[in-house]
Design a protein around this motif. Structure first.
Motif, PDB file in Angstrom:
ATOM      1  N   SER A   1       0.783  -1.351   0.028  1.00 34.86           N
ATOM      2  CA  SER A   1      -0.068   0.092  -0.021  1.00 34.86           C
ATOM      3  C   SER A   1       0.881   1.259  -0.086  1.00 34.86           C
ATOM      4  O   SER A   1       0.575   2.361  -0.663  1.00 34.86           O
ATOM      5  CB  SER A   1      -0.845   0.212   1.342  1.00 34.86           C
ATOM      6  OG  SER A   1      -1.780  -0.968   1.264  1.00 34.86           O
ATOM      7  N   CYS A   2       2.054   1.151   0.864  1.00 32.26           N
ATOM      8  CA  CYS A   2       2.831   2.353   0.827  1.00 32.26           C
ATOM      9  C   CYS A   2       3.283   2.553  -0.749  1.00 32.26           C
ATOM     10  O   CYS A   2       3.675   3.915  -0.877  1.00 32.26           O
ATOM     11  CB  CYS A   2       3.923   2.354   1.973  1.00 32.26           C
ATOM     12  SG  CYS A   2       3.246   2.420   3.665  1.00 32.26           S
ATOM     13  N   ILE A   3       4.122   1.574  -1.257  1.00 35.86           N
ATOM     14  CA  ILE A   3       4.258   1.740  -2.470  1.00 35.86           C
ATOM     15  C   ILE A   3       3.505   2.295  -3.540  1.00 35.86           C
ATOM     16  O   ILE A   3       3.837   3.328  -4.126  1.00 35.86           O
ATOM     17  CB  ILE A   3       5.072   0.332  -2.874  1.00 35.86           C
ATOM     18  CG1 ILE A   3       6.194  -0.261  -2.199  1.00 35.86           C
ATOM     19  CG2 ILE A   3       5.406   0.382  -4.446  1.00 35.86           C
ATOM     20  CD1 ILE A   3       6.778  -1.388  -2.247  1.00 35.86           C
ATOM     21  N   ALA A   4       2.289   1.910  -3.645  1.00 32.19           N
ATOM     22  CA  ALA A   4       1.245   2.297  -4.303  1.00 32.19           C
ATOM     23  C   ALA A   4       0.894   3.897  -3.966  1.00 32.19           C
ATOM     24  O   ALA A   4       0.796   4.631  -4.990  1.00 32.19           O
ATOM     25  CB  ALA A   4      -0.118   1.544  -4.229  1.00 32.19           C
ATOM     26  N   PHE A   5       0.914   4.192  -2.563  1.00 35.41           N
ATOM     27  CA  PHE A   5       0.575   5.497  -2.250  1.00 35.41           C
ATOM     28  C   PHE A   5       1.881   6.450  -2.625  1.00 35.41           C
ATOM     29  O   PHE A   5       1.513   7.451  -3.308  1.00 35.41           O
ATOM     30  CB  PHE A   5       0.620   5.912  -0.661  1.00 35.41           C
ATOM     31  CG  PHE A   5       0.651   7.268  -0.409  1.00 35.41           C
ATOM     32  CD1 PHE A   5      -0.394   7.881  -0.503  1.00 35.41           C
ATOM     33  CD2 PHE A   5       1.825   7.772   0.287  1.00 35.41           C
ATOM     34  CE1 PHE A   5      -0.238   9.209  -0.033  1.00 35.41           C
ATOM     35  CE2 PHE A   5       1.911   8.852   0.740  1.00 35.41           C
ATOM     36  CZ  PHE A   5       0.820   9.516   0.497  1.00 35.41           C
ATOM     37  N   LEU A   6       3.153   5.873  -2.589  1.00 42.24           N
ATOM     38  CA  LEU A   6       4.126   6.902  -3.118  1.00 42.24           C
ATOM     39  C   LEU A   6       4.087   7.000  -4.606  1.00 42.24           C
ATOM     40  O   LEU A   6       4.296   8.125  -4.999  1.00 42.24           O
ATOM     41  CB  LEU A   6       5.541   5.993  -2.691  1.00 42.24           C
ATOM     42  CG  LEU A   6       6.143   6.455  -1.382  1.00 42.24           C
ATOM     43  CD1 LEU A   6       7.436   5.750  -1.000  1.00 42.24           C
ATOM     44  CD2 LEU A   6       6.585   7.884  -1.489  1.00 42.24           C
ATOM     45  N   LEU A   7       3.997   6.026  -5.345  1.00 42.26           N
ATOM     46  CA  LEU A   7       3.776   6.197  -6.653  1.00 42.26           C
ATOM     47  C   LEU A   7       2.796   7.070  -6.979  1.00 42.26           C
ATOM     48  O   LEU A   7       2.791   8.024  -7.892  1.00 42.26           O
ATOM     49  CB  LEU A   7       3.481   4.831  -7.406  1.00 42.26           C
ATOM     50  CG  LEU A   7       4.574   3.840  -7.480  1.00 42.26           C
ATOM     51  CD1 LEU A   7       4.096   2.407  -8.134  1.00 42.26           C
ATOM     52  CD2 LEU A   7       5.792   4.330  -8.221  1.00 42.26           C
ATOM     53  N   PHE A   8       1.454   7.013  -6.408  1.00 35.41           N
ATOM     54  CA  PHE A   8       0.500   7.906  -6.698  1.00 35.41           C
ATOM     55  C   PHE A   8       0.434   9.386  -6.363  1.00 35.41           C
ATOM     56  O   PHE A   8       0.531  10.434  -7.133  1.00 35.41           O
ATOM     57  CB  PHE A   8      -0.830   7.448  -5.785  1.00 35.41           C
ATOM     58  CG  PHE A   8      -1.968   8.078  -6.326  1.00 35.41           C
ATOM     59  CD1 PHE A   8      -2.445   8.057  -7.658  1.00 35.41           C
ATOM     60  CD2 PHE A   8      -2.794   8.564  -5.372  1.00 35.41           C
ATOM     61  CE1 PHE A   8      -3.825   8.721  -7.866  1.00 35.41           C
ATOM     62  CE2 PHE A   8      -4.229   9.044  -5.695  1.00 35.41           C
ATOM     63  CZ  PHE A   8      -4.586   9.328  -6.901  1.00 35.41           C
ATOM     64  N   TYR A   9       1.325   9.575  -5.276  1.00 36.44           N
ATOM     65  CA  TYR A   9       1.778  10.724  -4.650  1.00 36.44           C
ATOM     66  C   TYR A   9       2.689  11.456  -5.635  1.00 36.44           C
ATOM     67  O   TYR A   9       2.498  12.691  -6.057  1.00 36.44           O
ATOM     68  CB  TYR A   9       2.443  10.650  -3.511  1.00 36.44           C
ATOM     69  CG  TYR A   9       2.912  11.727  -2.510  1.00 36.44           C
ATOM     70  CD1 TYR A   9       1.976  12.739  -1.694  1.00 36.44           C
ATOM     71  CD2 TYR A   9       4.267  12.610  -2.867  1.00 36.44           C
ATOM     72  CE1 TYR A   9       2.329  13.720  -1.230  1.00 36.44           C
ATOM     73  CE2 TYR A   9       4.556  13.590  -2.050  1.00 36.44           C
ATOM     74  CZ  TYR A   9       3.425  14.299  -1.171  1.00 36.44           C
ATOM     75  OH  TYR A   9       3.917  15.480  -0.700  1.00 36.44           O
ATOM     76  N   MET A  10       3.883  10.513  -6.195  1.00 34.04           N
ATOM     77  CA  MET A  10       4.601  11.070  -7.228  1.00 34.04           C
ATOM     78  C   MET A  10       3.871  11.537  -8.417  1.00 34.04           C
ATOM     79  O   MET A  10       4.301  12.587  -9.187  1.00 34.04           O
ATOM     80  CB  MET A  10       5.651  10.092  -7.291  1.00 34.04           C
ATOM     81  CG  MET A  10       6.955  10.421  -6.232  1.00 34.04           C
ATOM     82  SD  MET A  10       7.853   8.569  -6.129  1.00 34.04           S
ATOM     83  CE  MET A  10       8.581   8.860  -8.001  1.00 34.04           C
ATOM     84  N   LEU A  11       3.017  10.823  -8.830  1.00 34.02           N
ATOM     85  CA  LEU A  11       2.292  11.072 -10.044  1.00 34.02           C
ATOM     86  C   LEU A  11       1.350  12.474  -9.721  1.00 34.02           C
ATOM     87  O   LEU A  11       1.685  13.275 -10.992  1.00 34.02           O
ATOM     88  CB  LEU A  11       1.208   9.939 -10.333  1.00 34.02           C
ATOM     89  CG  LEU A  11       0.517   9.915 -11.752  1.00 34.02           C
ATOM     90  CD1 LEU A  11       1.568   9.737 -12.841  1.00 34.02           C
ATOM     91  CD2 LEU A  11      -0.547   9.044 -11.546  1.00 34.02           C
ATOM     92  N   ILE A  12       0.815  12.641  -8.779  1.00 34.27           N
ATOM     93  CA  ILE A  12      -0.202  13.811  -8.826  1.00 34.27           C
ATOM     94  C   ILE A  12       0.791  14.960  -8.621  1.00 34.27           C
ATOM     95  O   ILE A  12       0.632  15.983  -9.129  1.00 34.27           O
ATOM     96  CB  ILE A  12      -0.805  13.734  -7.181  1.00 34.27           C
ATOM     97  CG1 ILE A  12      -1.907  12.612  -7.536  1.00 34.27           C
ATOM     98  CG2 ILE A  12      -1.466  14.819  -6.820  1.00 34.27           C
ATOM     99  CD1 ILE A  12      -2.958  12.597  -6.391  1.00 34.27           C
ATOM    100  N   THR A  13       1.964  14.866  -7.913  1.00 35.33           N
ATOM    101  CA  THR A  13       2.967  16.120  -7.542  1.00 35.33           C
ATOM    102  C   THR A  13       3.227  16.336  -9.179  1.00 35.33           C
ATOM    103  O   THR A  13       3.527  17.719  -9.317  1.00 35.33           O
ATOM    104  CB  THR A  13       4.163  15.443  -6.630  1.00 35.33           C
ATOM    105  OG1 THR A  13       3.549  14.976  -5.645  1.00 35.33           O
ATOM    106  CG2 THR A  13       5.084  16.709  -6.290  1.00 35.33           C
TER     107      THR A  13
END
Ligand code: ADP
Length: 472
Positions: free
Chosen positions: A29-41
């Motif tokens: 879940s953390c990896i998925a969040f990080l990827l999503f976070y980087m994408l949004i940023t």
């Protein structure tokens, strides 16, 4: 909970499975969040950068058509319209001196970076940078661009809403994740407990069995999963062990019984001799009877040993090419007198020569045992017929008699050691002949089958390969 219990709990499979499950869930879940976070940023930053570039392009166009003063007044108006805390514009000459700007009261801390100007002078069309304003914890995205060969525009846009969005996103993620990890650990624990409950049942059954109750069985659920398979296999193993133990018990009883009779007889003979007249002939007769009884005992013990060796494969067969027809003929001749004395017709449907590879002595013993039984259990006036058939791979020897036959309930047990059918107890024998015959057939890679009807007769069929499996 005591420390011992805690350690035991931590070592349980269910606990470790739950830990793995929750751990893998959290990490993924953390990896998925990080990827999503980087994408949004990167999407938001890309959009901000595009807005700033559009602004620069508009100002360039105004500069070309209406001149620098027009650009300055548009900049002031636009900054006011957007909000002085959101956007600022600053016009700088090639030396880095600001000569005009929108209202900079809110942006006093932002300077002009020499390195950005140098990059522009080196030929870059624009330079981006992100600055954190000290004490306010606020971020500004800044673009430096050459408006004309002598005018540089510094335009900045507050990233406040962007930061607010990311903060909210982080908050939501942390709350959701905490809840999800708790739920995941709960679900994982439930699933792990469900999975290992079958193993626990097996362990409990095994513990009860070590306590002496071999009747216990593991309850089998109807899920048909691996645990059920394990439970079924475990129960089958227990069935087998129970049967073996009762067979061993029965065999021990039989051995004890069969040993007791000759020993009692030997003792009786000795006692009678001691208490009666002490003549030489009486002692000689006692010695002869004792030898006879001892021979019977030895014969029984040797037969048992031979069966065990043949069954376990320890007995080393002395293999050689055998003329089977000749061997059966000799065996029939050996028993002919016994059969005639009993009024039984013994016949051998002699085929041509048949050969196989085997241990002559062992096969002779097998043939004798089967012939002996056929004659022993056939009353006077009956017949015993021996025949041989063969194909390319094997020979089949059958012993057909018109004797007392075997009841269907006895039939599955006659090859067990010491098993004797009730109707044959009047005959001599100890119940080892068929066990040995089958052990010999199997040691040669063959087997013995029996078909029988009570009071009508029996047919024992020996199948033997012409050469042992390892030799083909
Ligand atoms: P035993 O020493 O009693 O003959 P076996 O192992 O040779 O022992 O045979 C086991 C039992 O099988 C016998 O006691 C007898 O009841 C039965 N049996 C064996 N062969 C025959 C046969 N040809 N006809 C009827 N019963 C037989």
């Amino acid at each position: 909970m005591s420390l011992k219990k805690v350690i035991r709990f931590q070592n349980t499979l269910a606990f470790r499975l739950t830990l793995w499950y929750a751990g893998i869930f959290t990490v993924s879940s953390c990896i998925a969040f990080l990827l999503f976070y980087m994408l949004i940023t990167s999407v938001i930053r890309g959009r901000t950068d595009q807005d700033l570039l559009n602004q620069v392009n508009r100002f360039s166009a105004i500069l070309v058509t209406e001149g620098v003063e027009a650009v300055k007044s548009v900049a002031v108006i636009e900054a006011q319209a957007a909000g002085v805390k959101k956007v600022f514009f600053r016009f700088v000459d090639l030396n880095g001196q600001a000569f005009s700007s929108s209202n900079m009261s809110y942006w006093q801390d932002i300077g002009i970076h020499k390195s950005a100007l140098q990059q522009l002078l080196r030929g870059n069309n624009y330079v981006f940078e992100t600055i954190s304003i000290p004490n306010r914890g606020e971020e500004v995205r800044i673009l430096y661009a050459m408006l004309s060969p002598t005018v540089i525009l510094q335009v900045g846009q507050a990233m406040e809403s962007y930061s607010r969005f990311l903060d909210a996103f982080q908050g939501i993620f942390i709350t959701t994740m905490t809840l999800l990890i708790v739920v995941a650990a709960g679900v994982g624990w439930f699933m792990a407990r469900r999975a290992v409950s079958g193993i626990e049942a097996i362990t409990q059954t095994a513990q009860k069995i070590s306590g002496g109750t071999l009747e216990e069985r593991v309850p089998v659920k109807t899920r048909g999963d691996e645990i059920d398979q394990l439970a079924i296999t475990f129960n089958q193993m227990l069935d087998r062990i129970q049967t073996l133990l009762s067979e061993i018990k029965e065999m021990n009883d039989n051995i004890a019984h069969d040993l007791r009779s000759p020993i009692t007889r030997i003792r009786g003979i000795a006692e009678v001799t001691l208490t009666s007249e002490k003549s030489l002939s009486a002692y000689e007769s006692m010695a002869a009877s004792t030898i006879e009884e001892c021979d019977r005992l030895l014969d029984m013990i040797n037969t048992m040993l031979m069966i065990s060796k043949a069954e376990s494969g320890v007995y080393k067969l002395s293999l050689q090419e055998i003329d089977l027809t000749g061997l059966v003929r000799d065996a029939c001749e050996l028993f002919r007198t016994t059969a005639e004395d009993k009024g039984i017709t013994l016949s051998f449907d002699e085929p041509g020569e048949t050969h196989l590879v085997g241990d002559t002595h062992m096969i002779q013993r097998m043939l004798s045992n089967l012939l002996d039984n056929a004659i022993k259990y056939t009353p006077s006036g009956g017949s015993v017929t021996v025949s041989i058939m063969e194909n390319e791979a094997q020979v089949v020897i059958s012993f057909k008699d018109t004797g007392c036959g075997i009841s269907p309930s006895d039939l599955p047990r006659i090859f067990e050691r010491f098993y004797r059918c009730d109707q044959s107890r009047s005959q001599t024998g100890i119940g080892l002949g068929l066990s040995l015959a089958r052990a010999i057939a199997r040691a040669h890679g063959g087997d013995i089958q029996v078909a029988s009807s009570l009071n009508q007769g029996s047919t024992f069929t020996v199948t033997l390969p012409k050469s042992l499996p390892s030799q083909t």
